[in-house]
Design an enzyme around this catalytic site. Sequence first.
Site, PDB file in Angstrom:
ATOM      1  N   GLU A 169       0.804  -1.221   0.000  1.00 46.04           N
ATOM      2  CA  GLU A 169       0.000   0.000   0.000  1.00 46.04           C
ATOM      3  C   GLU A 169       0.841   1.277   0.000  1.00 46.04           C
ATOM      4  OE1 GLU A 169      -3.056  -0.030   2.977  1.00 46.04           O
ATOM      5  OE2 GLU A 169      -3.893  -1.909   2.284  1.00 46.04           O
ATOM      6  N   GLU A 351      -5.207  -8.808   1.119  1.00 49.88           N
ATOM      7  CA  GLU A 351      -5.853  -8.367   2.354  1.00 49.88           C
ATOM      8  C   GLU A 351      -7.329  -8.167   2.096  1.00 49.88           C
ATOM      9  OE1 GLU A 351      -4.477  -4.928   4.553  1.00 49.88           O
ATOM     10  OE2 GLU A 351      -2.396  -5.520   4.225  1.00 49.88           O
TER      11      GLU A 351
HETATM   12  C1  GCO Z   1      -2.176  -2.500   5.177  1.00 51.29           C
HETATM   13  C2  GCO Z   1      -3.197  -2.307   6.163  1.00 51.29           C
HETATM   14  C3  GCO Z   1      -3.032  -3.182   7.364  1.00 51.29           C
HETATM   15  C4  GCO Z   1      -4.149  -2.866   8.267  1.00 51.29           C
HETATM   16  C5  GCO Z   1      -5.433  -3.414   7.702  1.00 51.29           C
HETATM   17  C6  GCO Z   1      -6.643  -3.064   8.514  1.00 51.29           C
HETATM   18  O1  GCO Z   1      -1.733  -1.566   4.675  1.00 51.29           O
HETATM   19  O2  GCO Z   1      -1.792  -3.560   4.815  1.00 51.29           O
HETATM   20  O3  GCO Z   1      -3.191  -0.995   6.589  1.00 51.29           O
HETATM   21  O4  GCO Z   1      -1.763  -2.976   7.895  1.00 51.29           O
HETATM   22  O5  GCO Z   1      -3.932  -3.377   9.519  1.00 51.29           O
HETATM   23  O6  GCO Z   1      -5.642  -2.901   6.431  1.00 51.29           O
HETATM   24  O7  GCO Z   1      -6.822  -1.680   8.506  1.00 51.29           O
END
Ligand code: GCO
Length: 448
Positions: A169, A351
């Site tokens: 991300e 995710e």
């Molecule tokens: C990411 C996400 C995770 C978070 C999840 C829940 O970037 O992979 O931010 O680290 O914990 O998306 O919000």
Amino acid sequence: MGDVKRTSLPHDFLWGVSTSSYQIEGAAQADGRGPSVWDAYCRVLGHVANSDTGDVACDHYHRYREDIALMKDIGVGAYRFSVSWPRVLPTGRGQANEAGLAFYDRLIDGLLAAKIEPWLCLYHWDLPQVLQDQGGWLNRDIAGWFGDYAQLIATRFGDRVGRFATFNEPSVFTLFGYGFAWHPPGATDPAGLYKATHHVNLAHGAGVDALRTYSPSALVGAIHNMQPVRPVSRTVADEAAATLLDEHWNKVFPEAQILGRYPPMLARAIEPYMQPGDLARICRQPDWFGVNHYSPVYAKADANAPLGFAWADAPADVPRSPIGWQMDPAAFRDTLIDVHRRYRLPIYVLENGAGAVEKPDAAGVIDDRERVGYLSDYTDALREAIAAGADVRGYFVWSLLDNFEWGAGYDNRFGLFYVDYQTQRRIPKASARWYAQLIRSERTGVAR
Ligand code: GCO
């Protein structure tokens, strides 16, 4: 969606779970680990709920064997984790920390022994603080530092790890870190944001090159949060805000990395920080595309915000997860179809999941039926996307364990396993059993 449930998935469809280093490892001072930007950021009052830190987290650094056993119990075929850059390179570059590398050796060997495929992500936001002190993502040299780090990891683990991701991300840590001050380094600096965005892309290119050079058989990609951005109203200003947020959120990284171009508005903003040949340094055909997705996002114009736009709430009447995130499985289906059409790459959902503020009942049970409902609806949406032609090859739940949820600290729980942070006991939630059952039935072809 009765027919959808019968949509057969590819026989080698991969079911997994995801975590990240800072969110679960703890052991912040152990065995020579250096501080990361999150260690520093957590220490400033007001940055994180309850002043929580990742110092101990789930103590996964010491309990990884138990955590591998949990994965084995569910029956996942793959585990996506990230390496903590400051654990293996406490000064960011130069001398590697053997004890830190040895931890990942043990983890990887344990996974392989359990027949769980390791998926290794190089960067899930825990930049070594010493590199931040040298400008961090604002310093163009970071592309080379990242390339050297990727070389170290590929050389050390490439004999056992077949899947590598450069970044998790990138749009979130750049936009939140430099546009909204919600993540380190806590800035609201549009020029810094454009520069950091470009340097992350250059680092991606350098990282892919290093991974492919030092681990030639590896399959390399990056992990992008892909979510439809909706204007909060149909006014011209809100529509423009949504278009700009969409460029930041969904386009500026994958388009540069895969298509070799910047989306129009950000192309103008980034131009001053580009050198000749930069897009050629960034653009590499990946082997796969990682999608993180939870819900749609909403944008509104905001003349007082540094970037001229702000996040907006979803309409009041939409279904929501226990922590208030919109639940819209059709948006997930459409996102997968859209990613397929744009990039024509094998897609892995790395995710997806639901957050809740929860605790065991008097009998010690966590009956998280809302999460089960969410996962069930979203995996049905995934089947619909596949039926519509999207080349989706795997799905990983966020997350194996409750963990450090960034600015929300430990309040928001996303795990299939509940973590009692006092005792570090892991307790399977109903969703862990549901996921195990799903994987088992897919494997044996039993209709659900
Ligand atoms: C990411 C996400 C995770 C978070 C999840 C829940 O970037 O992979 O931010 O680290 O914990 O998306 O919000």
